[in-house]
Design a protein around this motif. Structure first.
Motif: not given
Length: 307
Positions: A70-71, A79-81, A84-87
């Motif tokens: 979906m990304g 942007m959800v990815q 979550v991935l970086y924060l």
């Protein structure tokens, strides 16, 4: 249209699932079975184990589950990815991996000077937020998004710099460089400010910024990063509008808002933890200072009385 048309491999990334399972098994082998091979070590705590499993589960969900597919279809999921991935994942990993595992790795001659330089607070903030903002420049974004090699490399590099960015706040190495309470609070605020321009650019744009989410040919080319080419060739797809009723601009704006909201939530949680830890430390120090002053006063009185 349902995303199930892309098949099991695109939806669930079995190879990535195996990689996550391998890394998890390796983690427990190193921290439990091979722990005695380290010069200095401590038993793995339940908290560390839970944090690592949580980090791996979150990593699989954002990069291996249908969320990853979906990304590539909708910018808001992308942007959800990113958020979550970086924060979320980096601080979990820093806390989950014991300090005695980090220490010998970070003391390797090649790695030590690099880490020492890029974990300096100002350097860490500037490089992570600079790389994040640079990535979301439309021309750069569309160029990277259609190349599997560039996309994988940039994602990995940005993740490493996310670790650098979180390190001054989260590392637990004995005698390791870590910011003091008030400096941590300032660091978190500065990080939030530096990420804002990139989010604002996306939120307030009135036209589609990224061809890989608005142009059919560019979108199909970007989809090859997560869907086998032979599967795509067997489908008659016109563009991402087949899978969402949301206009491209609104999806884009929603992505910017989601990124900022997740950032505020994560930083808010860390800020609260830092503040209360600092407050408790100040209280303990205050009590210790008061007790020391009281003992000195009593000793002085006793000395004067004895005279």
């Amino acid at each position: 249209m349902s995303i199930s048309i892309f098949g099991f491999q695109a939806l669930w990334s079995p190879l990535f699932m195996l990689m996550i399972a391998f890394v998890t098994a390796l983690y427990f082998l190193i921290t439990v079975k091979w722990r005695k091979d380290f010069k200095v070590s401590e038993p793995l705590t339940r908290k560390q184990a839970v944090l690592f499993i949580s980090a791996m589960a979150v990593l699989y969900v954002i990069k291996g589950s249908p969320l990853d597919l979906m990304g590539h279809i909708m910018f808001s999921y992308h942007m959800v990815q990113m958020a979550v991935l970086y924060l979320v994942v980096p601080p979990l990993l820093i806390k989950a991996i014991p300090w005695w595992v980090w220490k010998p790795v970070l003391e390797l001659p090649v790695i030590k000077p690099v880490v020492n330089f890029f974990t300096k607070p100002i350097i860490a903030l500037v490089f992570f937020n600079g790389l994040f903002s640079f990535y979301h420049i439309p021309l750069i974004f569309d160029f990277i998004k259609v190349s599997e090699t560039l996309h994988g490399l940039y994602t990995f590099v940005l993740f490493i710099f996310a670790l650098f960015m979180w390190w001054p706040l989260m590392n637990e190495l004995p005698n390791g460089k870590q910011l003091s309470g008030l400096k941590k609070i300032g660091y978190i605020f500065a990080d939030g400010v530096l990420l804002t321009p990139a989010c604002a650019l996306i939120i307030f744009a009135s036209t589609p910024l990224y061809a890989t989410y608005s142009d059919s040919s560019s979108w199909l080319q970007a989809m090859e990063l997560c869907v086998p080419v032979n599967t795509l060739q067997g489908l008659n797809l016109s563009g991402p509008e087949l899978f969402s009723n949301m206009p491209v601009v609104e999806d884009q704006q929603l992505g910017g808002v989601i990124m900022k909201i997740i950032q505020e939530i994560v930083y808010g949680i860390i800020l609260a933890q830092v503040f209360f830890a600092w407050f408790r430390k100040e209280e303990e120090n205050g009590d210790a200072i008061t007790e020391s002053a009281l003992l000195q006063h009593q000793a002085k009185l006793k000395s004067e009385t004895s005279r």
